[in-house]
Write an enzyme that holds these catalytic residues in place. Sequence first.
Site, PDB file in Angstrom:
ATOM      1  N   ARG A  46       0.836  -1.197   0.000  1.00  0.00           N
ATOM      2  CA  ARG A  46       0.000   0.000   0.000  1.00  0.00           C
ATOM      3  C   ARG A  46       0.871   1.248   0.000  1.00  0.00           C
ATOM      4  NH1 ARG A  46      -3.602  -1.746   5.089  1.00  0.00           N
ATOM      5  NH2 ARG A  46      -1.587  -2.661   5.603  1.00  0.00           N
ATOM      6  N   ASP A  48       1.422   5.494   0.055  1.00  0.00           N
ATOM      7  CA  ASP A  48       0.825   6.693   0.637  1.00  0.00           C
ATOM      8  C   ASP A  48       0.439   7.693  -0.454  1.00  0.00           C
ATOM      9  OD1 ASP A  48       1.251   5.679   3.184  1.00  0.00           O
ATOM     10  OD2 ASP A  48       3.166   6.717   3.454  1.00  0.00           O
ATOM     11  N   ARG A 209      10.426   7.151   3.573  1.00  0.00           N
ATOM     12  CA  ARG A 209      10.565   8.604   3.518  1.00  0.00           C
ATOM     13  C   ARG A 209      11.235   9.165   4.767  1.00  0.00           C
ATOM     14  NH1 ARG A 209       5.950  11.717   2.935  1.00  0.00           N
ATOM     15  NH2 ARG A 209       4.493  10.095   3.581  1.00  0.00           N
TER      16      ARG A 209
END
Length: 278
Positions: A46, A48, A209
């Site tokens: 999944r 973001d 990130r």
Amino acid sequence: MAYDGTDFSGWARQPERRTVQGVLEDALTKQPPGVALARSVVVAGRTDAGVHAADQVVHVDVVPLARDTATRLPVDAHGIPDLDRMRHRWNRFLPPDVRVLGARIAPDGFDARFSAIRRHYRYQVSDAPWGVDPLRRRDTLAWGRPLSVDAMNEASRALLGLHDFAAFCKQREGATTIRELQQLVWRRVGEYEVQVEVSADAFCHSMVRSLVGALLLVGDGRRGTAWPGEVLESQVRDSAVAPAHGLTLVRIDYPPDAELAARAAQTRNLRSAMSDGE
């Protein structure tokens, strides 16, 4: 499948928001007479909001077409329509920022999420004094300071292996932050273009990130090379999170077909025991 994540609120379907899962499932419902598909799909990783994918993998359960059902599409011995034709049809209904690249009948026991053994991401940064090439602005971060690839690679080594990445993950109740980081390598691929390749068995929320954000501060000299390792040991979330648009899911690795079912069972048991989340 591949998608440009710029105009999506991430992968997962959400009320009143444009998501990749939402537009894909809507396209899957637009089938010719006699072809039925389960509404929801299962995704390998999944992503973001704003994150891209070059080679995402999903699976969807299909209700086979009855042999005596009238259809204009060629079908196989099990009544499954020609998937090349179906791919063309799906892409007609999908928006231009999402493409189905290929489709096939999955081997027995395959699960897009739980059969995966590794996910690979790439993050792209421009350290040009004038910012980023306008044609790359949607997938490359503009960083206003010169970056040292050597310093970032030195700092990255302390992060490799099996660790609790609580300091680099957005916490979710009941979810583990233990992951095995298998690759974290920075390369200068152009005069002002830097890329990092990141691979792990799985990633927790915002992990890539957060790692990139911390290492960029090392690369431009504002932090020492030991700092990311110290943050990891502290298990306290205290680092910058790089913007989403520089990140792309580039590949999912799976074991040989004969091992897919066993891998899925093993992963399900492990995730259940660890109350895992992505």
